[in-house]
Design an enzyme around this catalytic site. Structure first.
Site, PDB file in Angstrom:
ATOM      1  N   HIS A  46       0.828  -1.007  -0.043  1.00 14.34           N
ATOM      2  CA  HIS A  46      -0.885   0.033  -0.287  1.00 14.34           C
ATOM      3  C   HIS A  46       0.769   1.054   0.066  1.00 14.34           C
ATOM      4  O   HIS A  46       0.486   2.276  -0.462  1.00 14.34           O
ATOM      5  CB  HIS A  46      -0.798  -0.027   1.184  1.00 14.34           C
ATOM      6  CG  HIS A  46      -1.755   1.179   1.184  1.00 14.34           C
ATOM      7  ND1 HIS A  46      -1.316   2.246   2.343  1.00 14.34           N
ATOM      8  CD2 HIS A  46      -3.109   1.427   0.668  1.00 14.34           C
ATOM      9  CE1 HIS A  46      -2.310   2.971   2.062  1.00 14.34           C
ATOM     10  NE2 HIS A  46      -3.424   2.695   1.296  1.00 14.34           N
ATOM     11  N   GLU A  49       2.178   1.657  -3.460  1.00 12.42           N
ATOM     12  CA  GLU A  49       1.411   1.863  -4.444  1.00 12.42           C
ATOM     13  C   GLU A  49       0.885   3.937  -4.539  1.00 12.42           C
ATOM     14  O   GLU A  49       0.854   4.801  -4.706  1.00 12.42           O
ATOM     15  CB  GLU A  49       0.126   1.298  -3.650  1.00 12.42           C
ATOM     16  CG  GLU A  49      -1.408   2.078  -5.049  1.00 12.42           C
ATOM     17  CD  GLU A  49      -2.402   3.193  -3.250  1.00 12.42           C
ATOM     18  OE1 GLU A  49      -3.097   3.511  -3.983  1.00 12.42           O
ATOM     19  OE2 GLU A  49      -2.802   1.701  -3.133  1.00 12.42           O
ATOM     20  N   HIS A  50       0.926   4.670  -2.652  1.00 10.88           N
ATOM     21  CA  HIS A  50       0.870   6.150  -3.012  1.00 10.88           C
ATOM     22  C   HIS A  50       2.503   6.552  -3.372  1.00 10.88           C
ATOM     23  O   HIS A  50       2.296   7.559  -3.942  1.00 10.88           O
ATOM     24  CB  HIS A  50       0.678   5.907  -0.937  1.00 10.88           C
ATOM     25  CG  HIS A  50      -0.549   6.117  -0.872  1.00 10.88           C
ATOM     26  ND1 HIS A  50      -0.680   7.363  -0.227  1.00 10.88           N
ATOM     27  CD2 HIS A  50      -1.295   5.323  -0.548  1.00 10.88           C
ATOM     28  CE1 HIS A  50      -2.204   6.963   0.401  1.00 10.88           C
ATOM     29  NE2 HIS A  50      -2.419   5.315   0.289  1.00 10.88           N
ATOM     30  N   GLU A 126      -4.065   8.347   7.109  1.00 18.64           N
ATOM     31  CA  GLU A 126      -5.156   6.828   6.343  1.00 18.64           C
ATOM     32  C   GLU A 126      -5.576   6.208   7.635  1.00 18.64           C
ATOM     33  O   GLU A 126      -6.635   5.510   7.788  1.00 18.64           O
ATOM     34  CB  GLU A 126      -4.895   6.455   5.385  1.00 18.64           C
ATOM     35  CG  GLU A 126      -5.528   5.669   4.569  1.00 18.64           C
ATOM     36  CD  GLU A 126      -4.904   5.255   3.006  1.00 18.64           C
ATOM     37  OE1 GLU A 126      -6.349   4.710   2.639  1.00 18.64           O
ATOM     38  OE2 GLU A 126      -3.714   5.897   2.808  1.00 18.64           O
TER      39      GLU A 126
END
Length: 412
Positions: A46, A49-50, A126
């Site tokens: 993840h 991905e950012h 997040e």
């Protein structure tokens, strides 16, 4: 028309032409996600991905966003348990420009140190936001109760302590192991010319060298726990999971039909009993979460703490009656039509088709056969759907996750 091509370096391309459309969705799908991570890597899929959006050799983070905006294109990405996807939707006349930008952020990201620091803060926020979103958190708790702390039990976001410690070297090491051409599919759907799509992929991805990709071993151990995350909030968020068949099982569509009857629509048994008749929940439903090796049927409800036990029992009674009597012919036909309609509706959506054909190629290494699947659904019987009930519901194998102001977890 659907077109596929497999390159010498292992990369795969799939193109779904949709006549009459003036837009196209393009996606780069990678067969990696939280379920493939080690403890020290937990959260890195993840985080990468950012970071892919945070600057390339020729564009800053702002210039990436600005380039997409200048051609009116949409861009996004997501990380799942077993897949990461980067995608853009644009008008057909801007296909080449959009794919060049998407390829640039995917292939040429530099992961600047100052952007790493900033994005760690963003991802930690997040994680905090997820902690304050009890319905999402409930499903994360269920994953831990169902699978334990490994593979599919991992939270996609990972722990904040891990995120804070990731380095550029960690990113490059993980990408070298997982972002190999053999583990990547590029998918186009919409108003796109096959020759154009093929030329674009060859131009930007043809130079990728075949890697040393090795499929990691994944051991699935069901935990069968009941876990509670106590929080002083207004509702109790409850999720119950039952192990069931894997994604490509011959009865997969029959399972979806049975689930539709149980909790997949407003006419479903759970909705009618728990909400309409008993008034115990505003939101109550069930769905299938299926992977290559295994699957689960999950029931979710948001209820008042004072009636949490009553709602839990009511859900149990609905399932018990389903196990005892099965579904009726009328329910079966209704559920089958809902599934057929959903498949047909998705044919009109370029993002849905990009993902459908891309995922199928990624996990099955062949084209999705829409007509064949539709024919299989038409040939499905009530007996097939009822067979999946016995393959799914076993209280000795279920798991429960809950978030809310309770004193103890639900009894298994």
């Amino acid at each position: 028309m659907v077109y596929e091509k497999k390159y010498g370096n292992g990369l795969r391309l799939v193109v779904k032409q949709m006549e009459g459309l003036l837009s196209v969705t393009m996606g780069i799908l990678v067969g990696t996600g939280s379920s493939w991570e080690t403890d020290s890597e937990d959260g890195i899929s993840h985080f990468i991905e950012h970071m892919q959006f945070k600057g390339t050799k020729k564009r800053t983070s702002f210039e990436i966003s600005d380039a997409f905006d200048r051609i009116g294109a949409q861009v996004n990405a997501f990380t799942g348990k077993d897949m990461t996807c980067y995608y853009s939707k644009c008008t057909s006349d801007h296909t080449a420009e959009a794919f060049e930008i998407l390829s640039d952020l995917f292939l040429n990201s530099t992961f600047p140190d100052e952007e790493m620091v900033r994005e760690k803060g963003v991802v930690c926020e997040e994680i905090s936001m997820n902690e304050d979103t009890p319905d999402d958190l409930c499903l994360d708790v269920l994953s831990s109760a169902f699978y334990g702390k490994k593979n599919y039990g991992r939270n996609i976001l990972g722990p904040a302590d891990n995120v804070k410690c990731f380095t550029r070297e960690d990113i490059f090491r993980y990408k070298a192991a997982r972002y190999c051409p053999e583990n990547i599919v590029i998918s186009f759907a919409g108003g796109v010319d096959i020759a154009t799509a093929e030329a674009l992929v060859e131009s930007y991805f043809g130079v990728l060298e075949k890697g040393v990709f090795e499929m990691r071993e994944k051991s699935i151990d069901f935990a069968h726990l009941s876990l509670l995350r106590k929080k002083p909030i207004e509702q109790v968020h409850l999720a119950i999971g039952y192990p069931t068949i894997h994604r490509d099982h011959p009865l997969a569509y029959a399972l979806q039909t049975m689930n539709s009857v149980l909790g997949g629509s407003m006419s479903s048994r759970l909705f009618q009993e728990v909400r309409e008749k008993l008034g115990l929940a505003y939101s109550v439903y069930s769905y299938i979460s299926a992977f290559s090796e295994c699957g689960s049927l999950i029931v979710y409800a948001g209820v008042n703490p004072s009636s949490a036990d009553k709602a839990y029992d009511a859900i149990g009674k609905v399932i018990a009656e389903l196990m005892e009597k099965g579904i009726s012919e009328e329910e079966f036909l209704r559920g089958r039509e809902q599934m057929k309609a959903s498949m047909l509706f998705s044919q009109e959506s370029t993002p849905s088709q990009m993902l459908l054909y891309g995922k199928y190629m990624l996990f099955n290494d062949r084209l999705f056969d829409f007509e064949g699947k539709l024919d299989a659904i038409n040939r499905m019987t009530k007996e097939d759907a009822n067979e999946t009930i016995a393959l799914t519901f076993d209280d000795s194998r279920k798991a429960v996750g809950a978030v809310g102001n309770l004193d103890k977890p639900f009894a298994l």
